[in-house]
Motif scaffolding. Structure first.
Motif, mmCIF file in Angstrom:
data_model
loop_
_atom_site.group_PDB
_atom_site.id
_atom_site.type_symbol
_atom_site.label_atom_id
_atom_site.label_comp_id
_atom_site.label_asym_id
_atom_site.label_seq_id
_atom_site.Cartn_x
_atom_site.Cartn_y
_atom_site.Cartn_z
ATOM 1 N N ALA A 9 0.805 -1.222 0.000
ATOM 2 C CA ALA A 9 0.000 0.000 0.000
ATOM 3 C C ALA A 9 0.839 1.274 0.000
ATOM 4 O O ALA A 9 0.325 2.357 0.257
ATOM 5 N N GLY A 10 2.138 1.140 -0.289
ATOM 6 C CA GLY A 10 3.015 2.308 -0.291
ATOM 7 C C GLY A 10 2.781 3.204 -1.488
ATOM 8 O O GLY A 10 2.027 2.869 -2.405
ATOM 9 N N HIS A 11 3.477 4.340 -1.480
ATOM 10 C CA HIS A 11 3.300 5.307 -2.568
ATOM 11 C C HIS A 11 4.599 5.648 -3.282
ATOM 12 O O HIS A 11 4.646 6.570 -4.087
ATOM 13 N N GLY A 12 5.662 4.933 -2.986
ATOM 14 C CA GLY A 12 6.899 5.109 -3.730
ATOM 15 C C GLY A 12 7.523 6.477 -3.624
ATOM 16 O O GLY A 12 8.073 6.990 -4.590
ATOM 17 N N LYS A 13 7.457 7.096 -2.432
ATOM 18 C CA LYS A 13 7.996 8.448 -2.275
ATOM 19 C C LYS A 13 9.488 8.503 -2.568
ATOM 20 O O LYS A 13 9.984 9.433 -3.203
ATOM 21 N N ARG A 14 10.226 7.490 -2.090
ATOM 22 C CA ARG A 14 11.677 7.495 -2.303
ATOM 23 C C ARG A 14 12.040 7.203 -3.753
ATOM 24 O O ARG A 14 13.147 7.484 -4.195
ATOM 25 N N MET A 15 11.106 6.615 -4.491
ATOM 26 C CA MET A 15 11.334 6.392 -5.914
ATOM 27 C C MET A 15 11.087 7.671 -6.710
ATOM 28 O O MET A 15 11.575 7.819 -7.825
ATOM 29 N N GLY A 16 10.305 8.578 -6.138
ATOM 30 C CA GLY A 16 10.004 9.839 -6.818
ATOM 31 C C GLY A 16 9.173 9.656 -8.070
ATOM 32 O O GLY A 16 9.301 10.408 -9.036
ATOM 33 N N LEU A 17 8.295 8.651 -8.054
ATOM 34 C CA LEU A 17 7.536 8.324 -9.253
ATOM 35 C C LEU A 17 6.186 9.022 -9.333
ATOM 36 O O LEU A 17 5.672 9.273 -10.412
ATOM 37 N N GLY A 18 5.585 9.275 -8.186
ATOM 38 C CA GLY A 18 4.246 9.837 -8.194
ATOM 39 C C GLY A 18 3.179 8.770 -8.273
ATOM 40 O O GLY A 18 1.984 9.070 -8.371
ATOM 41 N N PHE A 19 3.594 7.495 -8.231
ATOM 42 C CA PHE A 19 2.649 6.376 -8.213
ATOM 43 C C PHE A 19 3.294 5.220 -7.463
ATOM 44 O O PHE A 19 4.491 5.223 -7.185
ATOM 45 N N VAL A 45 2.960 -23.018 -1.849
ATOM 46 C CA VAL A 45 2.092 -21.853 -1.641
ATOM 47 C C VAL A 45 0.694 -22.142 -2.170
ATOM 48 O O VAL A 45 0.526 -22.659 -3.277
ATOM 49 N N ASP A 46 -0.310 -21.776 -1.371
ATOM 50 C CA ASP A 46 -1.693 -22.064 -1.753
ATOM 51 C C ASP A 46 -2.539 -20.823 -1.998
ATOM 52 O O ASP A 46 -3.515 -20.879 -2.747
ATOM 53 N N GLU A 47 -2.186 -19.703 -1.374
ATOM 54 C CA GLU A 47 -3.068 -18.538 -1.428
ATOM 55 C C GLU A 47 -2.244 -17.255 -1.348
ATOM 56 O O GLU A 47 -1.262 -17.179 -0.605
ATOM 57 N N LEU A 48 -2.668 -16.238 -2.115
ATOM 58 C CA LEU A 48 -2.013 -14.941 -2.126
ATOM 59 C C LEU A 48 -2.987 -13.882 -1.610
ATOM 60 O O LEU A 48 -4.131 -13.815 -2.069
ATOM 61 N N ILE A 49 -2.518 -13.054 -0.665
ATOM 62 C CA ILE A 49 -3.328 -11.956 -0.135
ATOM 63 C C ILE A 49 -2.576 -10.658 -0.380
ATOM 64 O O ILE A 49 -1.489 -10.456 0.162
ATOM 65 N N ILE A 50 -3.129 -9.783 -1.212
ATOM 66 C CA ILE A 50 -2.433 -8.544 -1.566
ATOM 67 C C ILE A 50 -3.135 -7.377 -0.881
ATOM 68 O O ILE A 50 -4.323 -7.114 -1.118
ATOM 69 N N ALA A 51 -2.395 -6.677 -0.001
ATOM 70 C CA ALA A 51 -2.943 -5.531 0.733
ATOM 71 C C ALA A 51 -2.489 -4.247 0.049
ATOM 72 O O ALA A 51 -1.298 -3.932 0.037
ATOM 73 N N VAL A 52 -3.431 -3.516 -0.518
ATOM 74 C CA VAL A 52 -3.096 -2.336 -1.311
ATOM 75 C C VAL A 52 -3.910 -1.128 -0.856
ATOM 76 O O VAL A 52 -4.872 -1.245 -0.093
ATOM 77 N N MET A 57 -7.451 -0.660 -5.314
ATOM 78 C CA MET A 57 -7.975 -2.025 -5.301
ATOM 79 C C MET A 57 -8.625 -2.409 -6.630
ATOM 80 O O MET A 57 -8.394 -3.500 -7.152
ATOM 81 N N GLU A 58 -9.404 -1.520 -7.194
ATOM 82 C CA GLU A 58 -10.129 -1.825 -8.425
ATOM 83 C C GLU A 58 -9.181 -2.044 -9.599
ATOM 84 O O GLU A 58 -9.318 -3.012 -10.352
ATOM 85 N N VAL A 59 -8.208 -1.141 -9.754
ATOM 86 C CA VAL A 59 -7.292 -1.272 -10.889
ATOM 87 C C VAL A 59 -6.422 -2.515 -10.752
ATOM 88 O O VAL A 59 -6.137 -3.211 -11.748
ATOM 89 N N ILE A 60 -6.012 -2.842 -9.540
ATOM 90 C CA ILE A 60 -5.200 -4.041 -9.341
ATOM 91 C C ILE A 60 -6.022 -5.289 -9.617
ATOM 92 O O ILE A 60 -5.533 -6.260 -10.209
ATOM 93 N N ALA A 77 -7.823 -4.067 1.570
ATOM 94 C CA ALA A 77 -7.382 -2.689 1.782
ATOM 95 C C ALA A 77 -6.193 -2.661 2.734
ATOM 96 O O ALA A 77 -6.199 -3.310 3.788
ATOM 97 N N GLY A 78 -5.153 -1.948 2.345
ATOM 98 C CA GLY A 78 -3.994 -1.800 3.207
ATOM 99 C C GLY A 78 -4.213 -0.698 4.228
ATOM 100 O O GLY A 78 -5.247 -0.020 4.223
ATOM 101 N N GLY A 79 -3.251 -0.528 5.131
ATOM 102 C CA GLY A 79 -3.349 0.495 6.156
ATOM 103 C C GLY A 79 -2.317 1.585 5.967
ATOM 104 O O GLY A 79 -1.537 1.564 5.006
ATOM 105 N N SER A 80 -2.294 2.521 6.890
ATOM 106 C CA SER A 80 -1.359 3.639 6.808
ATOM 107 C C SER A 80 0.071 3.217 7.125
ATOM 108 O O SER A 80 1.016 3.904 6.768
ATOM 109 N N GLU A 81 0.223 2.063 7.787
ATOM 110 C CA GLU A 81 1.531 1.504 8.103
ATOM 111 C C GLU A 81 1.587 0.064 7.618
ATOM 112 O O GLU A 81 0.558 -0.607 7.508
ATOM 113 N N ARG A 82 2.794 -0.400 7.331
ATOM 114 C CA ARG A 82 2.974 -1.774 6.859
ATOM 115 C C ARG A 82 2.311 -2.768 7.807
ATOM 116 O O ARG A 82 1.652 -3.721 7.389
ATOM 117 N N GLN A 83 2.507 -2.572 9.111
ATOM 118 C CA GLN A 83 1.975 -3.488 10.112
ATOM 119 C C GLN A 83 0.455 -3.599 10.015
ATOM 120 O O GLN A 83 -0.110 -4.686 10.151
#
Length: 248
Positions: A9-19, A45-52, A57-60, A77-83
């Motif tokens: 759910a990150g925003h890539g600030k250190r990448m400087g991408l804007g996405f 592996v049996d199952e994948l859970i992607i938190a974004v 969510m819709e585009v992914i 849905a992801g949260g404001s922190e990784r945890q």
């Protein structure tokens, strides 16, 4: 059953991408897809859970629906922190799951061998993380920037992901963190707070986390040389003649 949570759910600030950096193309596919495909190739592996991010969510979902050979997946849905993202993912894992792995979505160069080794160790120890020995000398400094202590490098390891645990152990750790209003750096830090031991499993120096533009360049290079074990390295001609003379 093994479920894998991908906090993304990150925003890539250190990448400087804007996405979100997981949308960045790497060797022809988005970083997220490269990561998910590697885990999908793992028999364990049996199952994948992607938190974004909730706004992504819709585009992914639309993108993942077009990708063949993915293991069954859920998008949460992801949260404001990784945890918080990991916890939301944990709430969505299948009731049949007994082992949960957590892996950074931005580590697309993880190998199937390391994934399997982590799972195997979780079966034995209850909790395991992959890591690699630190190469550089490290130092602890004071508030003035002066070195106070140089730890023994032989005892230092750089922690990576995946980090895996028996589901009930990870749940217990997250609940305790919530009760104590504690924000940890990773799952291992939460689990260790409960008094449980976490075993290290040898990871890979290739298993880099794409955080900066330089990391992306490195990841692209590594993807292009996945057969590097077949590359023959040779001594520079500038040195070979001298060394050959010395050896005579």
């Amino acid at each position: 059953m093994v479920s894998v949570i991908f906090p993304a759910a990150g925003h890539g600030k250190r990448m400087g991408l804007g996405f979100n950096k997981i949308f960045t193309e790497l060797s022809g596919k988005p970083i997220l897809i490269q990561t998910l495909l590697t885990f999908s190739r793992c028999d364990c592996v049996d199952e994948l859970i992607i938190a974004v991010d909730v706004n992504e969510m819709e585009v992914i979902q639309k993108v993942l629906s077009k990708i063949p050979r993915l293991k069954p997946y859920k998008i949460v849905a992801g949260g404001s922190e990784r945890q918080y993202s990991v916890y939301n993912g944990l709430m969505a894992v299948s009731p049949d799951a007994d082992i949960v792995l957590v892996h950074d979505a931005a580590r697309p160069l993880i190998s199937e061998t390391v994934i399997q080794n982590v799972v195997n160790e979780v079966m034995l120890s209850g909790g395991a993380v992959c890591a690699v020995p630190v190469k550089d000398t490290t130092a602890e400094i004071n508030e003035m920037g002066f070195i106070e202590k140089v730890p023994d490098r032989n005892k230092l390891w750089a922690i990576q992901t995946p980090q895996g645990f028996k589901k009930e152990i990870l749940l217990e750790a997250h609940k305790k963190a919530q009760e104590d209003d504690f924000l940890g750096t990773d799952e291992a830090s939460l689990v260790r707070r409960t008094g449980r031991a976490v075993k290290l499993v040898m990871g890979s120096y290739d298993n880099i986390k794409v955080t900066t533009p330089t990391d992306l360049l490195m990841a692209e290079m590594l993807f292009s040389h996945k057969t590097a074990k077949h590359v023959k390295f040779k001594i520079s001609s500038l040195f070979s003649e001298i060394l050959g003379t010395v050896q005579k």
